[in-house]
Design an enzyme around this catalytic site. Structure first.
Site, short mmCIF file in Angstrom:
data_model
loop_
_atom_site.label_atom_id
_atom_site.label_comp_id
_atom_site.label_asym_id
_atom_site.label_seq_id
_atom_site.Cartn_x
_atom_site.Cartn_y
_atom_site.Cartn_z
N SER A 45 15.40 28.29 -26.88
CA SER A 45 15.90 27.01 -26.38
C SER A 45 16.62 26.22 -27.47
O SER A 45 17.68 26.62 -27.93
CB SER A 45 14.73 26.21 -25.78
OG SER A 45 15.18 25.20 -24.93
N ASP A 160 14.11 29.28 -19.80
CA ASP A 160 13.83 28.87 -21.17
C ASP A 160 12.91 29.84 -21.90
O ASP A 160 11.85 30.23 -21.40
CB ASP A 160 13.16 27.49 -21.11
CG ASP A 160 13.16 26.77 -22.43
OD1 ASP A 160 12.50 27.26 -23.36
OD2 ASP A 160 13.82 25.73 -22.54
#
Length: 271
Positions: A45, A160
């Site tokens: 991320s 993510d």
């Protein structure tokens, strides 16, 4: 004439963490300043974003210039493609924004071997993108569930990287690193500061619970690192993106975290 120092192959595992990812920038700045080599990078991320930009631009000051130049109106434009059926944001404008700085670079062509860490929503497994478009890899790694639309990648549905591997220590070791430095932005996330129990609300409780899960996963991940850096960047509420603006403090915290450990770091990485 003094003999040139030799170093082991050093890998950075950069954690997820939203706006706190600015601390990664400070960590990289300090490592460069102290002459510590960076031979591999894996990021989840925010870690994929900062690590990928540094890798693509090959200049940490340039990355800081770009991020430091962001304004609220810029972020408002980037995050103004709402109403995906599977997320609040489609993410198309984020992709366009990143391509404006990194172009169409391929991950496999980067100077430093790089892995964008994602999670397959169908299997729950960690998926590392080490080939293909860099921007697309970062976008997939940043696909925070509910916020961004997941990314279709072959048979995978990617979200993510923090959902499965917030500090991708094992990933960067498998890339070839002899020494793995884990940068964990969740190290000081709990206990939570400045929260009033009766003002959390349902959404606040849900967010805090999700944060706690990532916090525990990060603790698991860093157990396998050779050295852990935990910049003291405290949440004090939830704000995924907009604390990026005018936030030199987070960058400074990253630099400070390296500076106080630099003797230990050099001892670890020097042959």
């Amino acid at each position: 004439m003094s003999e040139k120092k030799k170093y082991k192959k050093v890998g950075l595992a950069l954690s997820s963490g939203g706006w706190r990812g600015l601390a990664h920038l400070g960590v990289i700045k300090a490592l460069v300043k102290h002459g510590v080599p960076i031979d591999y990078i894996a990021g989840s991320s925010a870690g994929a974003l900062v690590g990928g930009m540094y890798d693509a631009l090959e200049d940490v000051d340039k990355v800081e210039e770009i991020i430091g130049g962001l304004r609220y109106k810029d972020l408002a434009k980037v995050f103004s493609d709402p109403y995906s059926s599977s997320g609040i944001l489609k993410g198309e404008k984020v992709t366009k924004f990143l391509r404006g700085y990194m172009g169409d670079k391929k991950i496999e062509d980067l100077k430093i071997p790089f892995g964008a860490v994602t999670t397959d929503l169908k299997t729950g497994e960690t998926v590392v993108l080490s080939q293909g478009g860099l921007v697309e890899g970062i976008r997939a790694s940043m696909s925070l569930p509910f916020v961004f639309e997941p990314v279709n990648y072959g048979k995978n549905l990617l979200v993510d990287g923090g959902a499965s591997s917030p500090v991708p220590v094992e990933v960067v070791r498998e890339m070839g690193a002899e020494v793995v430095i884990g940068v964990n932005l969740y190290g000081h996330a709990f206990p939570v500061e400045n929260w009033e129990d009766n003002k959390l609300g349902r959404v606040g409780v849900a967010k805090l619970s999700y944060h706690l899960v990532i916090y525990q996963l990060a603790k698991r991940d860093v157990e396998k690192a050779d050295l852990v850096i935990e910049p003291k960047v405290v949440e004090r509420g939830f704000n995924i993106f907009f604390k990026v603006v005018h936030n030199q403090e987070a960058i400074k915290r990253g630099e400070e975290a390296v500076d106080v450990m630099i003797d230990e770091i050099k001892k670890l990485v020097e042959c």
